[in-house]
Write an enzyme that holds these catalytic residues in place. Structure first.
Site, PDB file in Angstrom:
ATOM      1  N   HIS A 191      77.545  78.634  30.240  1.00 23.40           N
ATOM      2  CA  HIS A 191      77.814  80.000  29.897  1.00 23.40           C
ATOM      3  C   HIS A 191      78.432  80.833  30.817  1.00 23.40           C
ATOM      4  O   HIS A 191      79.138  81.804  30.662  1.00 23.40           O
ATOM      5  CB  HIS A 191      76.458  80.627  29.500  1.00 23.40           C
ATOM      6  N   GLU A 246      72.220  69.931  21.280  1.00 22.22           N
ATOM      7  CA  GLU A 246      72.340  71.525  20.996  1.00 22.22           C
ATOM      8  C   GLU A 246      73.850  71.805  19.912  1.00 22.22           C
ATOM      9  O   GLU A 246      74.645  71.962  20.624  1.00 22.22           O
ATOM     10  CB  GLU A 246      72.605  72.203  22.354  1.00 22.22           C
TER      11      GLU A 246
HETATM   12 ZN    ZN Z   1      74.641  77.394  25.028  1.00 19.98          ZN
END
Ligand code: ZN
Length: 282
Positions: A191, A246
């Protein structure tokens, strides 16, 4: 800060310092409490990379440089591919600024406190990505909406400092070993590159594996590559990527590499470039 050990009674300046410290602790505690909310990973459920409920502090950027970003991106040392099944070698895999930077538990960001210079808000959201990824994300969100599979962004860019606080909170609540299966240490989070985002459809499946079964989750899995995004943490690849499945975490790599990975049925960046598996920190 500790009170002086030999003081017989706190001097006024010590009292003031102590009160200041208490105030700071209260602020940090309030922030951490706000981040927990209902996004804590549930015991017995698929753990996510639960998104904090507070928005990262906007980074104050210096004036944009007049050079073209394209000119500043690091090209790969060996641009020519060896064979037709070799991955493209357009960009370097190393510095944080590269479009193909590969960040994992063995590959911290370089530099660790990297801040992208061309972050901007993704239209209609309060989340930031690097400009090229933001363009692609907007196109992808529009196409998903047209297909009846609208999604939103929970978090995209996160600063080093924000990730540090986030990981510390998870570490405190879940212990280090468990926290590391769903959250990165500061300086190791994709991120922070400005190329990655967590997306969601319903709050119920926000940063949870059940996103994969929602309309948006199915659409993203099938179409993200057309916009240059990959699912960075696919199912069954924890021993390679270091993270559980994810389905909500998308990483922009551009259509050249995303298409190559799809055509060659290669699920992870580590496998695409024959890098060591990164299940744990060294
Ligand atoms: Zn993430």
């Amino acid at each position: 800060m500790r009170p002086p050990e030999h003081a017989r009674g706190p001097a006024p300046h010590v009292l003031i310092a102590a009160l200041t410290l208490l105030g700071a602790v209260a602020v940090v505690a309030a922030v951490l409490l706000a981040m927990r909310g209902d996004s804590e990973p549930g015991v017995g459920r698929a753990l996510g990379d639960p998104a904090p409920r507070v928005t990262p502090t906007p980074v104050v950027l210096s004036a944009p440089e007049s050079v073209e970003i394209e000119d500043t991106l690091p090209r790969a040392a060996t641009p020519a591919s060896g064979g037709q099944d070799d991955p493209p070698r357009t960009w370097s895999l190393e510095p944080a600024v590269s479009p193909w930077v590969i960040v994992n538990k063995l590959r911290p960001l370089d530099p660790q406190d990297y801040v992208p210079s061309d972050l901007r808000d993704v239209a209609g959201t309060s989340q930031q990505l690097r400009a090229e990824a933001a363009d692609a994300m907007e196109a992808m969100m529009a196409a998903a909406s047209d297909a009846g599979a609208s999604f939103r962004i929970s978090t995209a860019y996160r600063s080093y400092g924000f990730q540090e606080s986030l990981f510390a909170a998870y570490q405190r609540d879940w212990g280090t070993a468990r926290a590391e299966t769903f959250s990165a240490r500061a300086g190791h989070s994709e991120h922070q590159t400005g190329w990655a985002a967590d997306v969601y459809e319903s709050n119920a499946c926000k940063v949870k594996a059940c996103f994969a079964d929602e309309a948006a989750g199915r659409w993203v899995a099938a179409h993200a590559w057309e916009y240059g995004f990959i699912l960075r943490y696919p199912e069954g690849k924890q021993e390679i990527t270091g993270y559980r499945y994810e389905p909500w975490h998308v990483r922009y790599v551009g259509t050249e590499l995303a298409t190559w990975m799809r055509e060659h049925d290669v699920a992870t960046l580590e496998e695409a470039f024959s890098l060591p598996a990164a299940p744990d920190y060294p």
